[in-house]
Design a protein around this motif. Structure first.
Motif, PDB file in Angstrom:
ATOM      1  N   HIS A  43       0.836  -1.216   0.000  1.00 48.23           N
ATOM      2  CA  HIS A  43       0.000   0.000   0.000  1.00 48.23           C
ATOM      3  C   HIS A  43       0.866   1.260   0.000  1.00 48.23           C
ATOM      4  N   LEU A  44       1.975   1.225   0.715  1.00 44.31           N
ATOM      5  CA  LEU A  44       2.859   2.387   0.746  1.00 44.31           C
ATOM      6  C   LEU A  44       3.547   2.595  -0.599  1.00 44.31           C
ATOM      7  N   ASP A  45       3.838   1.503  -1.315  1.00 44.15           N
ATOM      8  CA  ASP A  45       4.373   1.627  -2.680  1.00 44.15           C
ATOM      9  C   ASP A  45       3.377   2.360  -3.575  1.00 44.15           C
ATOM     10  N   ASN A  46       2.115   1.977  -3.465  1.00 41.04           N
ATOM     11  CA  ASN A  46       1.074   2.644  -4.263  1.00 41.04           C
ATOM     12  C   ASN A  46       0.958   4.114  -3.896  1.00 41.04           C
ATOM     13  N   ALA A  47       1.040   4.403  -2.606  1.00 45.88           N
ATOM     14  CA  ALA A  47       0.964   5.803  -2.171  1.00 45.88           C
ATOM     15  C   ALA A  47       2.176   6.588  -2.670  1.00 45.88           C
ATOM     16  N   ALA A  48       3.345   5.971  -2.657  1.00 46.71           N
ATOM     17  CA  ALA A  48       4.562   6.643  -3.126  1.00 46.71           C
ATOM     18  C   ALA A  48       4.506   6.911  -4.623  1.00 46.71           C
ATOM     19  N   ASN A  49       3.835   6.031  -5.369  1.00 47.41           N
ATOM     20  CA  ASN A  49       3.711   6.225  -6.813  1.00 47.41           C
ATOM     21  C   ASN A  49       2.761   7.361  -7.170  1.00 47.41           C
ATOM     22  N   SER A  50       1.859   7.714  -6.267  1.00 49.51           N
ATOM     23  CA  SER A  50       0.900   8.783  -6.536  1.00 49.51           C
ATOM     24  C   SER A  50       1.582  10.146  -6.557  1.00 49.51           C
ATOM     25  N   GLU A  51       2.313  10.454  -5.493  1.00 49.46           N
ATOM     26  CA  GLU A  51       3.065  11.699  -5.405  1.00 49.46           C
ATOM     27  C   GLU A  51       3.977  11.619  -4.196  1.00 49.46           C
ATOM     28  N   PHE A  52       4.986  12.501  -4.133  1.00 54.70           N
ATOM     29  CA  PHE A  52       5.940  12.434  -3.028  1.00 54.70           C
ATOM     30  C   PHE A  52       5.286  12.880  -1.736  1.00 54.70           C
ATOM     31  N   ASP A  53       5.490  12.091  -0.707  1.00 57.25           N
ATOM     32  CA  ASP A  53       5.038  12.416   0.642  1.00 57.25           C
ATOM     33  C   ASP A  53       6.048  11.797   1.587  1.00 57.25           C
ATOM     34  N   SER A  54       6.727  12.620   2.372  1.00 59.46           N
ATOM     35  CA  SER A  54       7.786  12.093   3.238  1.00 59.46           C
ATOM     36  C   SER A  54       7.255  11.094   4.259  1.00 59.46           C
ATOM     37  N   THR A  55       6.000  11.241   4.661  1.00 63.82           N
ATOM     38  CA  THR A  55       5.406  10.296   5.612  1.00 63.82           C
ATOM     39  C   THR A  55       5.364   8.892   5.029  1.00 63.82           C
ATOM     40  N   ASP A  76      15.027   4.862   1.405  1.00 64.80           N
ATOM     41  CA  ASP A  76      13.852   5.655   1.781  1.00 64.80           C
ATOM     42  C   ASP A  76      14.204   6.724   2.811  1.00 64.80           C
ATOM     43  N   PHE A  77      15.066   6.390   3.774  1.00 65.39           N
ATOM     44  CA  PHE A  77      15.484   7.408   4.742  1.00 65.39           C
ATOM     45  C   PHE A  77      16.285   8.513   4.059  1.00 65.39           C
ATOM     46  N   ASP A  78      17.045   8.174   3.009  1.00 62.22           N
ATOM     47  CA  ASP A  78      17.745   9.209   2.235  1.00 62.22           C
ATOM     48  C   ASP A  78      16.753  10.240   1.702  1.00 62.22           C
ATOM     49  N   LYS A  79      15.632   9.752   1.162  1.00 60.10           N
ATOM     50  CA  LYS A  79      14.609  10.650   0.606  1.00 60.10           C
ATOM     51  C   LYS A  79      13.958  11.490   1.702  1.00 60.10           C
ATOM     52  N   VAL A  80      13.697  10.873   2.838  1.00 60.89           N
ATOM     53  CA  VAL A  80      13.068  11.590   3.951  1.00 60.89           C
ATOM     54  C   VAL A  80      14.015  12.677   4.474  1.00 60.89           C
ATOM     55  N   ILE A  81      15.289  12.336   4.599  1.00 60.17           N
ATOM     56  CA  ILE A  81      16.273  13.305   5.092  1.00 60.17           C
ATOM     57  C   ILE A  81      16.466  14.433   4.085  1.00 60.17           C
ATOM     58  N   PRO A  85      16.019  17.759   6.339  1.00 56.99           N
ATOM     59  CA  PRO A  85      17.351  17.438   6.863  1.00 56.99           C
ATOM     60  C   PRO A  85      17.580  17.858   8.313  1.00 56.99           C
ATOM     61  N   LEU A  86      16.658  18.553   8.932  1.00 61.25           N
ATOM     62  CA  LEU A  86      16.857  19.040  10.291  1.00 61.25           C
ATOM     63  C   LEU A  86      16.295  18.113  11.371  1.00 61.25           C
ATOM     64  N   GLU A  87      15.615  17.051  10.975  1.00 63.48           N
ATOM     65  CA  GLU A  87      14.991  16.139  11.944  1.00 63.48           C
ATOM     66  C   GLU A  87      16.002  15.083  12.385  1.00 63.48           C
ATOM     67  N   PHE A  88      16.414  15.151  13.646  1.00 61.92           N
ATOM     68  CA  PHE A  88      17.462  14.266  14.149  1.00 61.92           C
ATOM     69  C   PHE A  88      17.059  12.799  14.156  1.00 61.92           C
ATOM     70  N   SER A  89      15.799  12.487  14.358  1.00 58.70           N
ATOM     71  CA  SER A  89      15.377  11.088  14.478  1.00 58.70           C
ATOM     72  C   SER A  89      15.553  10.318  13.165  1.00 58.70           C
ATOM     73  N   TYR A  90      15.503  11.004  12.030  1.00 57.37           N
ATOM     74  CA  TYR A  90      15.697  10.331  10.753  1.00 57.37           C
ATOM     75  C   TYR A  90      17.134   9.818  10.619  1.00 57.37           C
ATOM     76  N   TYR A  91      18.077  10.623  11.105  1.00 54.65           N
ATOM     77  CA  TYR A  91      19.471  10.201  11.048  1.00 54.65           C
ATOM     78  C   TYR A  91      19.693   8.981  11.942  1.00 54.65           C
ATOM     79  N   TYR A  92      19.042   8.991  13.094  1.00 55.01           N
ATOM     80  CA  TYR A  92      19.185   7.844  13.981  1.00 55.01           C
ATOM     81  C   TYR A  92      18.605   6.586  13.332  1.00 55.01           C
ATOM     82  N   SER A  93      17.442   6.718  12.747  1.00 54.75           N
ATOM     83  CA  SER A  93      16.808   5.562  12.106  1.00 54.75           C
ATOM     84  C   SER A  93      17.668   5.016  10.966  1.00 54.75           C
ATOM     85  N   ARG A  94      18.232   5.907  10.180  1.00 51.49           N
ATOM     86  CA  ARG A  94      19.092   5.447   9.086  1.00 51.49           C
ATOM     87  C   ARG A  94      20.361   4.804   9.632  1.00 51.49           C
ATOM     88  N   ALA A  95      20.870   5.307  10.750  1.00 51.93           N
ATOM     89  CA  ALA A  95      22.062   4.726  11.380  1.00 51.93           C
ATOM     90  C   ALA A  95      21.811   3.286  11.803  1.00 51.93           C
TER      91      ALA A  95
END
Length: 197
Positions: A43-55, A76-81, A85-95
């Motif tokens: 379902h998230l693949d389908n949502a991603a194909n519709s348009e960009f949404d970081s969520t 995917d975390f690369d795209k979110v960051i 780029p200012l959200e620290f939790s994304y860097y932690y998740s990618r780590a």
């Protein structure tokens, strides 16, 4: 008149895509919360194909992590960051995913960025700091074990990695007194509120 029909078709198409994206996103969230990660990804693949949404990408990256598809999670975390780029939790998740694929240099760099943006954030998560510190120490131990081969498969030299690791640990030491002051202030406020009632 033809322009009007074309415009109407474009508006309907955008509305339909937006609606479809929201339906897929909601269904993906529900499936994620019930630990049905493979179905959620569809379902998230389908949502991603519709348009960009970081969520969508953030949620899909979390699904990939749960399924141990760490390279996809990192993408995917690369795209979110890139989007925020200012959200620290994304860097932690990618780590976390970089650690899973034995990219200790990337893990330390992401933890460094996590600490950097954590310091700038007004919403301090006290537990995260201890987790980051533990992850840094673990990564440092892995790097010590791999010290002989590190130049052959990592982009940064051993000394650069150690310097970055030490810098991270120093930053955490500087932040800890601030979080202790915050804890003390919160306790004092709670005490005043409870005694006034």
């Amino acid at each position: 008149m033809k322009w009007f029909v074309t415009l109407q078709t474009k508006i309907k198409g955008r509305f339909f895509k937006s609606n479809l994206k929201e339906v897929n996103l909601e269904k993906g969230k529900q499936l994620y919360l019930t630990s049905r990660f493979k179905e959620a990804i569809l379902h998230l693949d389908n949502a991603a194909n519709s348009e960009f949404d970081s969520t969508v990408y953030e949620l899909r990256a979390s699904c990939f992590q749960k399924l141990d598809y760490h390279y996809k999670a990192i993408e995917d975390f690369d795209k979110v960051i890139e989007f925020n780029p200012l959200e620290f939790s994304y860097y932690y998740s990618r780590a976390v995913s970089k650690k899973a694929v034995f990219d200790f240099t990337g893990q330390i760099e992401d933890l460094h960025n996590c600490i950097h943006y954590y310091k700038k954030n007004k919403n301090i998560e006290i537990g995260l700091l201890k987790t980051v510190e533990t992850d840094l120490i673990t990564a440092g131990n892995h790097i010590e074990k791999l010290k002989k081969n590190i130049g052959s498969f990592q982009n940064a030299s051993y000394l650069e990695i150690k310097a970055l690791l030490n810098d991270c640990l120093q930053q955490i030491k500087k932040i800890k007194p601030q979080t202790n002051k915050l804890r003390t202030a919160v306790r004092q406020i709670k005490t005043k509120v409870s005694t006034s009632n």
